[in-house]
Design a protein around this motif. Structure first.
Motif, mmCIF file in Angstrom:
data_model
loop_
_atom_site.group_PDB
_atom_site.id
_atom_site.type_symbol
_atom_site.label_atom_id
_atom_site.label_comp_id
_atom_site.label_asym_id
_atom_site.label_seq_id
_atom_site.Cartn_x
_atom_site.Cartn_y
_atom_site.Cartn_z
ATOM 1 N N ALA A 495 6.689 57.662 43.983
ATOM 2 C CA ALA A 495 6.563 56.225 43.763
ATOM 3 C C ALA A 495 5.422 55.654 44.606
ATOM 4 O O ALA A 495 4.734 54.722 44.172
ATOM 5 C CB ALA A 495 7.872 55.516 44.102
ATOM 6 N N LYS A 516 7.200 46.284 45.088
ATOM 7 C CA LYS A 516 7.949 47.464 44.665
ATOM 8 C C LYS A 516 6.983 48.503 44.127
ATOM 9 O O LYS A 516 6.111 48.200 43.324
ATOM 10 C CB LYS A 516 8.974 47.081 43.594
ATOM 11 N N GLU A 518 7.187 51.956 41.940
ATOM 12 C CA GLU A 518 8.184 52.590 41.068
ATOM 13 C C GLU A 518 7.566 53.721 40.262
ATOM 14 O O GLU A 518 6.499 53.576 39.674
ATOM 15 C CB GLU A 518 8.781 51.540 40.134
ATOM 16 N N GLU A 522 12.558 56.432 40.500
ATOM 17 C CA GLU A 522 12.367 56.278 41.941
ATOM 18 C C GLU A 522 11.777 54.906 42.252
ATOM 19 O O GLU A 522 10.731 54.535 41.714
ATOM 20 C CB GLU A 522 11.425 57.380 42.423
ATOM 21 N N LYS A 523 12.447 54.150 43.110
ATOM 22 C CA LYS A 523 11.996 52.798 43.461
ATOM 23 C C LYS A 523 11.950 52.658 44.978
ATOM 24 O O LYS A 523 12.922 52.971 45.667
ATOM 25 C CB LYS A 523 12.930 51.729 42.885
ATOM 26 N N TYR A 525 10.806 49.818 48.055
ATOM 27 C CA TYR A 525 10.506 48.415 48.325
ATOM 28 C C TYR A 525 9.863 48.302 49.712
ATOM 29 O O TYR A 525 10.402 48.805 50.699
ATOM 30 C CB TYR A 525 11.775 47.575 48.279
ATOM 31 N N GLU A 541 17.447 42.052 42.095
ATOM 32 C CA GLU A 541 17.220 43.204 41.232
ATOM 33 C C GLU A 541 18.370 43.288 40.226
ATOM 34 O O GLU A 541 19.313 44.064 40.388
ATOM 35 C CB GLU A 541 17.123 44.488 42.055
#
Length: 582
Positions: A495, A516, A518, A522-523, A525, A541
């Motif tokens: 990510a 974010k 992404e 898969e994320k 922050y 979210e």
């Protein structure tokens, strides 16, 4: 109510490959009540050879980012066939937007047109580059590994740097510090010039086919490259091809003999310096010791190509960082690129530019560009606090907007180089701001490059003060542990290396900013608080399954989501990097 802008050129429309076409459009409005989030923009198209115009297809465009008066939309159109003979327009509500402007009806003859994607060379993506973590070395000041190579007038290691003094750094010194560099987590070196030259910086080249004797020998370079490759570290050299040094033999021949065949290799004409001194030749940056090459001369072009190939063929280097690349005749870079890619297809070309040079990407000249505009944005927001959080957001998103979608992950991001103030000097020794800068460097879109000594937050003004001898031993600051953590995060999560970018929180009042990254499921922050006060931000979210978020900078901290809200507490001038887990 608003104006739609779309230029059917390489900026707003370009192919990623033969089957995918990037389309961009911008909506501008000076109406303060303009609700950009509520505007739905559709891309309407048909194939003029196989489809009927009134049976056009539509794709909704994504709102990529917005500013006070504009909204930016993007679409990657997959045609499932070599993209060709497209007619298209844009639609929002009951309004149509075509080549001639807006109207209330669909007029076939007014549509934009895209003819054909040829089987061109889509070689701008170097497979290893997006995974690279660079470390820049100024050889004369990094490490003295062989004192027998020292110049006669060498000064004590750590002496005050000047534009003319020497401290004895060399290639053997780099070899001796490879364990250290590997432990730091880097996997690519960008090394400032190492060819024979008079000055300590070596940008005044005398011999392009010889290592400077104070730096070592050709065998030393061969050993360095071999040992780097055995550790998975790439080696990129600095190519100074816009100009040479005053002592360059062919320039001296041309200077002394007006009938010399090398006269046309340079620009011999009256040239006034800022101090009023008159030269009879052009030079780079008004430095009389660095005359410019004349690239309209075919012999010059072939000579530089020969240099570019030689060091790849004979010493297996992994490419070139190209000094003042935007001053060299652009057409030349096609020839240079073709030549070095024939030798080593994955050899990289990184162009130096201090501004925006979209054309060098879109026209397939460079694989990467030095991203000084990223540095400018970070300094304006974080160090100097000249701009608001929303203005900082606009600057970051504008970088991603102006550069091609398939190249942004290869942008060469930096906070400092041999040509700038040290970043710790810029933030006035504020350690917390320094950490925020490092977090941005290693998590923003692109590849990070750390200038030697920045792991120890070395201080220094502009050149030559930013070129001090590397500190080995006890230091006032030490951010190497944090850098190793950030590098590890980058290597573990795609990510960060390849993911999309989206702003998710932006508060001018709180001075809190979050985005974010992404990639598939898969994320990650990234949240930053640059204010001098503790802050809490609420990240919404909706529909996201993750219930707990781990702070990757401190894996003991777990934040639990409450319904669809994630409440993040941020101490003053701090950052968190969160990874969601179910």
């Amino acid at each position: 109510m608003f104006i739609l802008k779309h230029k059917p050129d390489k900026i707003d429309r370009y192919p990623i490959d033969r089957y995918n076409l990037v389309i961009k459009a911008r909506i501008d409005s000076w109406d303060l009540s303009f609700e950009k989030d509520s505007i739905k923009l559709e891309f309407c198209y048909w194939n003029r050879q196989t489809d009927k115009p009134n049976e056009y297809r539509t794709e909704e465009m994504a709102l990529v980012y917005k500013t006070k008066n504009s909204a930016h939309y993007e679409l990657v159109l997959n045609t499932n066939y070599p993209t060709s003979y497209l007619k298209y327009f844009f639609k929002s509500g009951d309004d149509y937007y075509d080549y001639y402007g807006s109207s209330k009806e669909f007029i076939e003859g007014n549509a934009f047109e895209y003819l054909y994607t040829n089987n061109q060379i889509f070689d701008g993506e170097v497979s290893w580059l997006k995974d690279a973590v660079f470390y820049q070395i100024f050889p004369e000041r990094f490490c003295n590994g062989n004192r027998q190579l020292d110049p006669i007038n060498v000064e004590k290691w750590g002496a005050k740097p000047t534009s003319t003094n020497f401290m004895g750094g060399d290639i053997v010194g780099i070899i001796k510090r490879l364990d250290y560099l590997e432990e730091l987590g880097i996997n690519a070196l960008y090394i400032n010039p190492i060819f024979e030259a008079n000055d300590n910086h070596k940008y005044d080249t005398m011999n392009y086919f010889k290592i400077d004797p104070h730096f070592g020998t050709e065998d030393d370079l061969k050993e360095l490259v071999k040992k780097c490759h055995s550790r998975g570290i790439k080696v990129v050299l600095d190519g100074v091809f816009n100009h040479c040094g005053y002592s360059f033999p062919l320039f001296q021949k041309a200077l002394k003999d007006k009938n010399s065949s090398f006269r046309d290799w340079f620009y011999f004409k009256e040239f006034e310096l800022p101090d009023g001194k008159i030269l009879d030749y052009e030079c780079v940056g008004y430095y009389p010791f660095m005359p410019k090459f004349n690239y309209s001369n075919k012999e010059v072009r072939e000579y530089i190509v020969r240099i570019g190939k030689y060091w790849i063929e004979e010493y297996d280097i992994d490419g070139w960082r190209l000094d003042v690349a935007d001053e060299v005749e652009f057409q030349f870079w096609y020839r240079f690129r073709e030549a070095i890619k024939e030798v080593k297809p994955e050899a990289v070309m990184i162009g130096e530019t201090w501004g925006e040079q979209t054309s060098m990407f879109l026209e397939n000249q460079m694989d990467s560009l030095m991203n000084y505009i990223f540095r400018d944005a970070v300094i304006s927001y974080l160090a100097k606090e000249r701009i608001s959080t929303s203005q900082f957001d606009e600057r970051l998103n504008s970088i991603l907007w102006i550069y091609p979608k398939n190249r942004v992950n290869q942008l060469f991001n930096l906070l400092g180089t041999h040509d700038t103030e040290r970043f710790m000097t810029v933030v006035e020794e504020n350690e917390r701001k320094y950490v925020l800068g490092l977090v941005l460097l290693y998590t923003f879109v692109g590849i990070p490059s750390l200038y030697y000594g920045d792991e120890f937050a070395m201080l220094g003004g502009n050149d030559p003060d930013c070129r001090k001898a590397m500190v080995w031993g006890e230091t006032k600051f030490d951010f190497s542990k944090l850098i190793r953590r950030l590098v590890d995060i980058r290597k573990r999560y795609k990510a960060i290396r390849e993911g999309s970018f989206k702003t998710i929180y932006c508060s001018d009042k709180q001075k809190v900013y979050a985005f974010k990254r992404e990639y598939k499921k898969e994320k990650i922050y990234v949240i930053l608080n640059i204010s001098q006060f503790d802050q809490t931000c609420t990240l919404k979210e909706n529909g996201v399954k993750e219930q707990e978020y781990i702070n990757l900078l401190n894996e003991e901290e777990v934040i639990k989501k409450e319904k669809d809200d994630l409440f993040v507490d941020l101490p003053a001038q701090s950052a968190k990097i969160l990874l969601g887990s179910q």
